[in-house]
Design a protein around this motif. Sequence first.
Motif, PDB file in Angstrom:
ATOM      1  N   ALA A  33       0.825  -1.207   0.000  1.00  0.00           N
ATOM      2  CA  ALA A  33       0.000   0.000   0.000  1.00  0.00           C
ATOM      3  C   ALA A  33       0.860   1.259   0.000  1.00  0.00           C
ATOM      4  CB  ALA A  33      -0.931  -0.012   1.213  1.00  0.00           C
ATOM      5  N   ALA A  34       1.952   1.250   0.773  1.00  0.00           N
ATOM      6  CA  ALA A  34       2.817   2.431   0.847  1.00  0.00           C
ATOM      7  C   ALA A  34       3.463   2.740  -0.488  1.00  0.00           C
ATOM      8  CB  ALA A  34       3.892   2.207   1.913  1.00  0.00           C
ATOM      9  N   ASN A  35       3.665   1.702  -1.315  1.00  0.00           N
ATOM     10  CA  ASN A  35       4.262   1.889  -2.636  1.00  0.00           C
ATOM     11  C   ASN A  35       3.230   1.965  -3.742  1.00  0.00           C
ATOM     12  OD1 ASN A  35       7.424   1.533  -2.391  1.00  0.00           O
ATOM     13  ND2 ASN A  35       6.506   0.043  -0.975  1.00  0.00           N
ATOM     14  N   ASP A  36       1.955   1.926  -3.375  1.00  0.00           N
ATOM     15  CA  ASP A  36       0.851   1.964  -4.339  1.00  0.00           C
ATOM     16  C   ASP A  36       1.026   0.893  -5.412  1.00  0.00           C
ATOM     17  OD1 ASP A  36      -1.545   2.870  -5.417  1.00  0.00           O
ATOM     18  OD2 ASP A  36      -0.565   4.364  -6.695  1.00  0.00           O
ATOM     19  N   LEU A  37       1.346  -0.337  -4.952  1.00  0.00           N
ATOM     20  CA  LEU A  37       1.596  -1.444  -5.863  1.00  0.00           C
ATOM     21  C   LEU A  37       0.548  -2.538  -5.669  1.00  0.00           C
ATOM     22  CD1 LEU A  37       5.481  -1.905  -5.666  1.00  0.00           C
ATOM     23  CD2 LEU A  37       4.160  -1.015  -7.589  1.00  0.00           C
ATOM     24  N   ALA A  38      -0.004  -3.018  -6.769  1.00  0.00           N
ATOM     25  CA  ALA A  38      -0.902  -4.169  -6.737  1.00  0.00           C
ATOM     26  C   ALA A  38      -0.240  -5.391  -7.360  1.00  0.00           C
ATOM     27  CB  ALA A  38      -2.201  -3.854  -7.483  1.00  0.00           C
ATOM     28  N   ASP A  39       0.606  -5.181  -8.363  1.00  0.00           N
ATOM     29  CA  ASP A  39       1.326  -6.262  -9.041  1.00  0.00           C
ATOM     30  C   ASP A  39       2.805  -6.073  -8.745  1.00  0.00           C
ATOM     31  OD1 ASP A  39      -0.780  -7.699 -10.788  1.00  0.00           O
ATOM     32  OD2 ASP A  39      -1.142  -5.573 -11.129  1.00  0.00           O
ATOM     33  N   ALA A  40       3.376  -6.998  -7.974  1.00  0.00           N
ATOM     34  CA  ALA A  40       4.708  -6.724  -7.453  1.00  0.00           C
ATOM     35  C   ALA A  40       5.458  -7.988  -7.065  1.00  0.00           C
ATOM     36  CB  ALA A  40       4.604  -5.814  -6.220  1.00  0.00           C
ATOM     37  N   TYR A  41       6.773  -7.849  -7.061  1.00  0.00           N
ATOM     38  CA  TYR A  41       7.698  -8.794  -6.426  1.00  0.00           C
ATOM     39  C   TYR A  41       7.775  -8.409  -4.958  1.00  0.00           C
ATOM     40  CZ  TYR A  41      12.428 -10.450  -5.117  1.00  0.00           C
ATOM     41  OH  TYR A  41      13.508 -11.019  -4.489  1.00  0.00           O
ATOM     42  N   VAL A  42       7.716  -9.397  -4.082  1.00  0.00           N
ATOM     43  CA  VAL A  42       7.778  -9.145  -2.643  1.00  0.00           C
ATOM     44  C   VAL A  42       8.806 -10.100  -2.033  1.00  0.00           C
ATOM     45  CG1 VAL A  42       6.503  -9.100  -0.466  1.00  0.00           C
ATOM     46  CG2 VAL A  42       5.323  -8.521  -2.610  1.00  0.00           C
ATOM     47  N   ARG A  43       9.671  -9.570  -1.208  1.00  0.00           N
ATOM     48  CA  ARG A  43      10.616 -10.427  -0.480  1.00  0.00           C
ATOM     49  C   ARG A  43      10.465 -10.156   1.010  1.00  0.00           C
ATOM     50  NH1 ARG A  43      16.685 -12.589  -1.215  1.00  0.00           N
ATOM     51  NH2 ARG A  43      17.339 -12.528   0.960  1.00  0.00           N
ATOM     52  N   LEU A  44      10.258 -11.220   1.756  1.00  0.00           N
ATOM     53  CA  LEU A  44      10.144 -11.169   3.206  1.00  0.00           C
ATOM     54  C   LEU A  44      11.332 -11.895   3.816  1.00  0.00           C
ATOM     55  CD1 LEU A  44       8.709 -11.028   6.026  1.00  0.00           C
ATOM     56  CD2 LEU A  44       7.430 -13.067   5.319  1.00  0.00           C
ATOM     57  N   SER A  45      12.084 -11.205   4.672  1.00  0.00           N
ATOM     58  CA  SER A  45      13.241 -11.799   5.328  1.00  0.00           C
ATOM     59  C   SER A  45      13.097 -11.699   6.842  1.00  0.00           C
ATOM     60  CB  SER A  45      14.535 -11.090   4.920  1.00  0.00           C
ATOM     61  OG  SER A  45      14.884 -11.363   3.584  1.00  0.00           O
ATOM     62  N   ILE A  46      13.461 -12.772   7.528  1.00  0.00           N
ATOM     63  CA  ILE A  46      13.510 -12.787   8.995  1.00  0.00           C
ATOM     64  C   ILE A  46      14.888 -13.295   9.405  1.00  0.00           C
ATOM     65  CG2 ILE A  46      12.508 -13.669  11.126  1.00  0.00           C
ATOM     66  CD1 ILE A  46       9.941 -14.220   9.612  1.00  0.00           C
ATOM     67  N   THR A  47      15.664 -12.451  10.080  1.00  0.00           N
ATOM     68  CA  THR A  47      16.976 -12.878  10.572  1.00  0.00           C
ATOM     69  C   THR A  47      16.894 -13.136  12.079  1.00  0.00           C
ATOM     70  OG1 THR A  47      18.092 -10.872  11.377  1.00  0.00           O
ATOM     71  CG2 THR A  47      17.825 -11.104   8.973  1.00  0.00           C
ATOM     72  N   ARG A  48      17.940 -13.748  12.603  1.00  0.00           N
ATOM     73  CA  ARG A  48      17.989 -13.986  14.051  1.00  0.00           C
ATOM     74  C   ARG A  48      18.313 -12.703  14.810  1.00  0.00           C
ATOM     75  NH1 ARG A  48      18.438 -19.349  15.844  1.00  0.00           N
ATOM     76  NH2 ARG A  48      19.474 -19.870  13.878  1.00  0.00           N
ATOM     77  N   GLY A  49      18.580 -11.649  14.089  1.00  0.00           N
ATOM     78  CA  GLY A  49      18.820 -10.353  14.711  1.00  0.00           C
ATOM     79  C   GLY A  49      20.236 -10.168  15.191  1.00  0.00           C
ATOM     80  N   VAL A  50      20.443  -9.144  15.991  1.00  0.00           N
ATOM     81  CA  VAL A  50      21.761  -8.805  16.520  1.00  0.00           C
ATOM     82  C   VAL A  50      22.024  -9.633  17.767  1.00  0.00           C
ATOM     83  CG1 VAL A  50      23.189  -6.992  17.520  1.00  0.00           C
ATOM     84  CG2 VAL A  50      21.664  -6.476  15.596  1.00  0.00           C
ATOM     85  N   GLN A  51      23.139 -10.350  17.756  1.00  0.00           N
ATOM     86  CA  GLN A  51      23.573 -11.138  18.903  1.00  0.00           C
ATOM     87  C   GLN A  51      25.087 -10.995  19.054  1.00  0.00           C
ATOM     88  OE1 GLN A  51      22.231 -15.225  18.799  1.00  0.00           O
ATOM     89  NE2 GLN A  51      20.073 -14.660  18.919  1.00  0.00           N
ATOM     90  N   PRO A  52      25.638 -11.431  20.183  1.00  0.00           N
ATOM     91  CA  PRO A  52      27.104 -11.366  20.335  1.00  0.00           C
ATOM     92  C   PRO A  52      27.812 -12.055  19.179  1.00  0.00           C
ATOM     93  CG  PRO A  52      26.054 -11.961  22.408  1.00  0.00           C
ATOM     94  CD  PRO A  52      24.964 -11.985  21.370  1.00  0.00           C
ATOM     95  N   GLY A  53      29.004 -11.573  18.854  1.00  0.00           N
ATOM     96  CA  GLY A  53      29.737 -12.057  17.682  1.00  0.00           C
ATOM     97  C   GLY A  53      30.316 -13.437  17.852  1.00  0.00           C
ATOM     98  N   LYS A  54      29.447 -14.398  18.084  1.00  0.00           N
ATOM     99  CA  LYS A  54      29.848 -15.790  18.196  1.00  0.00           C
ATOM    100  C   LYS A  54      29.016 -16.612  17.225  1.00  0.00           C
ATOM    101  CE  LYS A  54      30.902 -15.335  23.139  1.00  0.00           C
ATOM    102  NZ  LYS A  54      30.584 -15.825  24.511  1.00  0.00           N
ATOM    103  N   LEU A  55      29.605 -17.688  16.713  1.00  0.00           N
ATOM    104  CA  LEU A  55      28.881 -18.519  15.753  1.00  0.00           C
ATOM    105  C   LEU A  55      27.657 -19.164  16.384  1.00  0.00           C
ATOM    106  CD1 LEU A  55      28.976 -19.538  12.823  1.00  0.00           C
ATOM    107  CD2 LEU A  55      30.222 -21.540  13.668  1.00  0.00           C
ATOM    108  N   THR A  56      27.769 -19.603  17.627  1.00  0.00           N
ATOM    109  CA  THR A  56      26.654 -20.279  18.279  1.00  0.00           C
ATOM    110  C   THR A  56      25.513 -19.292  18.537  1.00  0.00           C
ATOM    111  OG1 THR A  56      28.190 -21.770  19.397  1.00  0.00           O
ATOM    112  CG2 THR A  56      25.946 -21.656  20.274  1.00  0.00           C
ATOM    113  N   PRO A  57      24.323 -19.570  18.015  1.00  0.00           N
ATOM    114  CA  PRO A  57      23.212 -18.642  18.240  1.00  0.00           C
ATOM    115  C   PRO A  57      22.705 -18.705  19.669  1.00  0.00           C
ATOM    116  CG  PRO A  57      22.449 -20.571  17.044  1.00  0.00           C
ATOM    117  CD  PRO A  57      23.932 -20.696  17.143  1.00  0.00           C
ATOM    118  N   GLN A  58      22.200 -17.577  20.153  1.00  0.00           N
ATOM    119  CA  GLN A  58      21.617 -17.497  21.481  1.00  0.00           C
ATOM    120  C   GLN A  58      20.123 -17.827  21.410  1.00  0.00           C
ATOM    121  OE1 GLN A  58      23.741 -16.810  24.186  1.00  0.00           O
ATOM    122  NE2 GLN A  58      25.146 -17.158  22.473  1.00  0.00           N
TER     123      GLN A  58
END
Length: 290
Positions: A82-107
């Motif tokens: 709606a904000a882009n006034d688009l009805a026919d569109a490519y859409v990409r939805l991304s979900i990341t684990r967010g910001v965490q301490p700089g270690k490989l093991t996720p919290q």
Amino acid sequence: MTDDYIYHVDGDLVPASEATVSVDDRGFRYGDAAFETLRAYGGTILAWDAHLERLERTCEALSLEHGLSAADLRGRIDETLAANDLADAYVRLSITRGVQPGKLTPQPDVEPTVVIYVKPLPRGGLEGDPVWDGPATVETVATRRVPDASIPAAAKTHNYLNGILARVELAADSDEALLCDLEGRIAEGATSNLCFVRDDVIHTPTTDGPVLPGITRDIVLELAREAGMPVREGRYEPADVLEADEAFLTNRTWELRPIATLDGRAIGGGPVTDRLAGLYDDRVENLCYE
């Protein structure tokens, strides 16, 4: 509308030129994120439930408990369109684990980063135009598809290095890379699934191998079966595709795209490909425009 589209970043609508995520975000740092590529037709997200289910399977594979409801995610997508006034569109939805301490093991505690961006596409359905300029030029490449035992093939994550390395191998005028598994059998394209036709039978690599279960692929196979067209999912060598009567690629943006040539050998579309493309357009028209 300007080229500075409006994106949805962590609950806020912001101009693309101002949209940012932290350099400490695990999606940037490690590719630790799930995503879906969707397509809006007439303001309707085609196969939303299927996309949502695959997104949740990916998050489960990543042990990413984001805590977001389906209604919340869909609301953000609708707000972005709606904000882009688009009805026919490519859409990409991304979900990341967010910001965490700089270690490989996720919290275990996750504050996810959620980003949605969009761009216009042509109308689909019976009155639509294809996104692609013409049938695809395809090459089989030396890069192998990552085994399912290493990274689950059904997980659609930000880590696309496998596909990038495959695309790097392509000649400048090629459109898609076709990857094989470690045994040399055809798996999928870098961003697409493969179907080919021999003696009026539709063949496609089985998702029992390292193949992402594409939602467009699933729709096409469903349409074929409903129309009484024979479908076989199996394991195939590149030579099987080179001997095909017709061949095409599927993904959410391209829908069905015929393969003009594979490794320089002409294949092309044909009556089966055309019929399936017509059935797909009918489905889109009925579900999204009528």
